[in-house]
Design a protein around this motif. Structure first.
Motif, PDB file in Angstrom:
ATOM      1  N   SER A   1       0.853  -1.188   0.000  1.00  0.00           N
ATOM      2  CA  SER A   1       0.000   0.000   0.000  1.00  0.00           C
ATOM      3  C   SER A   1       0.885   1.234   0.000  1.00  0.00           C
ATOM      4  N   VAL A   2       0.446   2.281  -0.694  1.00  0.00           N
ATOM      5  CA  VAL A   2       1.284   3.453  -0.890  1.00  0.00           C
ATOM      6  C   VAL A   2       1.612   4.161   0.418  1.00  0.00           C
ATOM      7  N   GLU A   3       0.606   4.423   1.253  1.00  0.00           N
ATOM      8  CA  GLU A   3       0.819   5.289   2.416  1.00  0.00           C
ATOM      9  C   GLU A   3       1.814   4.716   3.425  1.00  0.00           C
ATOM     10  N   PRO A   4       1.696   3.429   3.830  1.00  0.00           N
ATOM     11  CA  PRO A   4       2.720   2.923   4.759  1.00  0.00           C
ATOM     12  C   PRO A   4       4.108   2.874   4.132  1.00  0.00           C
ATOM     13  N   LEU A   5       4.196   2.614   2.825  1.00  0.00           N
ATOM     14  CA  LEU A   5       5.496   2.612   2.168  1.00  0.00           C
ATOM     15  C   LEU A   5       6.096   4.020   2.139  1.00  0.00           C
ATOM     16  N   HIS A   6       5.249   5.021   1.883  1.00  0.00           N
ATOM     17  CA  HIS A   6       5.729   6.409   1.883  1.00  0.00           C
ATOM     18  C   HIS A   6       6.220   6.803   3.276  1.00  0.00           C
ATOM     19  N   LEU A   7       5.462   6.450   4.301  1.00  0.00           N
ATOM     20  CA  LEU A   7       5.863   6.780   5.665  1.00  0.00           C
ATOM     21  C   LEU A   7       7.150   6.048   6.036  1.00  0.00           C
ATOM     22  N   LEU A   8       7.288   4.800   5.608  1.00  0.00           N
ATOM     23  CA  LEU A   8       8.538   4.079   5.858  1.00  0.00           C
ATOM     24  C   LEU A   8       9.716   4.815   5.232  1.00  0.00           C
ATOM     25  N   GLY A   9       9.524   5.325   4.007  1.00  0.00           N
ATOM     26  CA  GLY A   9      10.593   6.071   3.374  1.00  0.00           C
ATOM     27  C   GLY A   9      10.997   7.291   4.181  1.00  0.00           C
ATOM     28  N   LEU A  10      10.016   8.015   4.711  1.00  0.00           N
ATOM     29  CA  LEU A  10      10.315   9.189   5.530  1.00  0.00           C
ATOM     30  C   LEU A  10      11.075   8.810   6.796  1.00  0.00           C
ATOM     31  N   VAL A  11      10.630   7.737   7.449  1.00  0.00           N
ATOM     32  CA  VAL A  11      11.261   7.340   8.705  1.00  0.00           C
ATOM     33  C   VAL A  11      12.682   6.844   8.462  1.00  0.00           C
ATOM     34  N   TYR A  12      12.856   5.989   7.451  1.00  0.00           N
ATOM     35  CA  TYR A  12      14.203   5.513   7.146  1.00  0.00           C
ATOM     36  C   TYR A  12      15.124   6.685   6.797  1.00  0.00           C
ATOM     37  N   GLY A  13      14.604   7.672   6.074  1.00  0.00           N
ATOM     38  CA  GLY A  13      15.410   8.847   5.790  1.00  0.00           C
ATOM     39  C   GLY A  13      15.796   9.598   7.044  1.00  0.00           C
ATOM     40  N   ALA A  14      14.864   9.676   8.007  1.00  0.00           N
ATOM     41  CA  ALA A  14      15.113  10.417   9.246  1.00  0.00           C
ATOM     42  C   ALA A  14      16.212   9.778  10.082  1.00  0.00           C
ATOM     43  N   ILE A  15      16.378   8.461   9.990  1.00  0.00           N
ATOM     44  CA  ILE A  15      17.393   7.781  10.798  1.00  0.00           C
ATOM     45  C   ILE A  15      18.635   7.458   9.986  1.00  0.00           C
ATOM     46  N   GLY A  16      18.726   8.010   8.780  1.00  0.00           N
ATOM     47  CA  GLY A  16      19.946   7.874   8.010  1.00  0.00           C
ATOM     48  C   GLY A  16      20.074   6.605   7.193  1.00  0.00           C
ATOM     49  N   GLN A  17      19.013   5.813   7.058  1.00  0.00           N
ATOM     50  CA  GLN A  17      19.063   4.586   6.263  1.00  0.00           C
ATOM     51  C   GLN A  17      18.579   4.890   4.849  1.00  0.00           C
ATOM     52  N   ALA A  18      19.484   5.516   4.072  1.00  0.00           N
ATOM     53  CA  ALA A  18      19.103   6.033   2.755  1.00  0.00           C
ATOM     54  C   ALA A  18      18.700   4.929   1.788  1.00  0.00           C
ATOM     55  N   THR A  19      19.384   3.788   1.837  1.00  0.00           N
ATOM     56  CA  THR A  19      19.072   2.698   0.905  1.00  0.00           C
ATOM     57  C   THR A  19      17.664   2.167   1.146  1.00  0.00           C
ATOM     58  N   ARG A  20      17.313   1.967   2.404  1.00  0.00           N
ATOM     59  CA  ARG A  20      15.958   1.493   2.719  1.00  0.00           C
ATOM     60  C   ARG A  20      14.916   2.553   2.394  1.00  0.00           C
ATOM     61  N   ALA A  21      15.256   3.828   2.627  1.00  0.00           N
ATOM     62  CA  ALA A  21      14.321   4.900   2.275  1.00  0.00           C
ATOM     63  C   ALA A  21      14.048   4.886   0.780  1.00  0.00           C
TER      64      ALA A  21
END
Length: 440
Positions: free
Chosen positions: A365-385
């Protein structure tokens, strides 16, 4: 003279850590300015740069690439109105509300702050917004206050009908909001930047810190901390929440607003706001009266704040574990809303776990995937974001927020060509939506 020398100059002059945007952007800016002044090589351009304050400003202008629009991240402006608007939750509004936007780019953010507070019922006489930026070109556009379709994104554009009038070349912001904002050039890293202390009730400094190295981040936050009232709110970008926690700030517990307060603050309004999510800004019932454009005040000669930027950062430090101060989610909150609140509170592991559980139970689903991208970006996990954003775009290729966040992520790792492709896709989608709306 090599590229590294110009990168050091940009770091010393405007605080920019060139590694966060990639060498291609700096190289492109240099080539552009070399052609403009007729320099055949970097050594010749270095001499021209050092000899001309005007050329120094031109290079800064070439590096700064603002990406902004009205009511970007609406929850932040809803939280601002909730906290300081008449009748807001736990309100103890000051006699005169003073706000700071830094960097303000072409004006969309501070003007949105003005519109949000006016729509919440605050009288214009009680509102004053100071807006700073490094780009004199951006400030000139901000003072003109005429905007094209690129500044109006999303499906809810009711505020445009209330606050803007169509003019040749776009939309002119009305005087009611325009006169509340004062634009100035200034550099947050200058030793004399805004002398004094504790004058602002809220500070918006969103998506700036991700472009600094850690010492410059700490120095900048110290300046903003000095300017923020003890019970004030600091709004940052989603990729900067971990940094604020690591520097001792405390989440204001306003879901997806990315708002923080000083440690030890005992403000009743902020504490009360933790119980309920930020409400949407209530629309005004009538359009403000149209008035002639206000005459812009001349900009002082100081340099401006570093570049306007957005999105997740590969270099964001992982925060220390935040204390479990968040209130329990409402009984009727959806799992995604709970995840959003956890992310806003800095409980990133919890937000990730909820999103992943949603994907396991309900499928992609788009929304949880988008939020995951934001969170991974916030903690420095660029590849997962990046992986999360790409999965979201596979499901919805026109998801504008994901397109823009992924574009900025690619910019940060030096893939300027890939970022341009994504921005072009977002722009084509906006034009398509605009034409569809016109036909409707």
């Amino acid at each position: 003279m090599k590229l590294a020398g110009f990168e050091r100059w940009l770091k010393e002059t405007m605080g920019l850590d060139a590694s966060t945007i990639g060498p291609t952007i700096v190289d492109r800016a240099l080539r552009e300015r070399m052609a403009a002044v007729g320099s055949a090589d970097l050594a010749g351009y270095w001499q021209a740069l050092r000899a001309s304050p005007l050329e120094q400003q031109e290079l800064i202008e070439a590096v700064v690439v603002p990406e902004t629009w009205f009511f970007r991240d609406r929850e932040a402006f809803a939280a601002l109105a909730q906290r300081f608007g008449p009748g807001g939750a736990g309100e103890r509004a000051p006699e005169r509300l003073r706000l700071l936007s830094l960097p303000c780019s072409t004006g969309e953010e501070p003007y949105t702050m003005a519109m949000a507070m006016l729509d919440a019922g605050l009288s214009g006489e009680r509102l004053a917004i100071d807006a700073f930026d490094i780009s004199e070109r951006a400030l000139a556009k901000a003072r003109r206050a005429i905007y094209g379709n690129n500044s109006f994104r999303g499906s809810d554009l009711q505020y445009r009908e209330r606050h803007f009038s169509p003019v040749p070349g776009g939309w002119q912001l009305g005087a009611a909001a325009r006169e509340r904002v004062g634009f100035r050039q200034g550099n947050v890293l200058d030793i004399g930047f805004l002398p004094g202390a504790a004058v602002y009730d809220a500070v918006f400094c969103r998506n700036l810190l991700i472009y600094f190295d850690p010492p410059t981040q700490a120095r900048t936050v110290a300046v903003l901390d000095r300017l923020l009232r003890p019970d004030g709110l600091m709004f940052v970008g989603p990729a900067e929440t971990g940094l604020m926690l690591s520097l001792g700030f405390v989440s204001a517990q306003l879901p997806m607003a990315f708002a923080f307060r000083k440690p030890g603050a005992t403000d009743a309004a902020t504490a009360g706001a933790a119980v309920a999510p930020a409400r949407a800004v209530k629309p005004a019932t009538a359009k403000p009266a149209t008035a002639k454009p206000a005459t812009a005040a001349p900009a002082p000669g100081k340099r401006a704040s570093p570049p306007a930027a957005t999105g997740p950062a590969a270099t964001a430090p992982r925060p220390r574990t935040a204390p479990p101060t968040a209130t329990a989610p409402a009984a009727d909150a959806s799992p995604l809303q709970t995840a959003q609140r956890a992310a806003d509170d800095g409980r990133f592991d919890e937000a990730i776990a909820i999103c992943q559980a949603q994907l396991r139970e309900r499928g992609p689903s788009v929304e949880p995937l988008h939020l995951l991208g934001l969170v991974y970006g916030a903690i420095g996990q660029a590849t997962r974001a990046e992986d999360s954003f790409r999965k979201a775009l596979y499901l919805d290729p026109a998801h504008e927020e994901t397109l823009m966040h992924l574009a900025l992520l690619l910019d940060a790792k030096g893939d300027a060509a890939g970022a341009r492709v994504l921005r072009s896709r977002a722009q084509r989608h906006r034009k398509h939506e605009s034409r569809s709306g016109d036909r409707a």
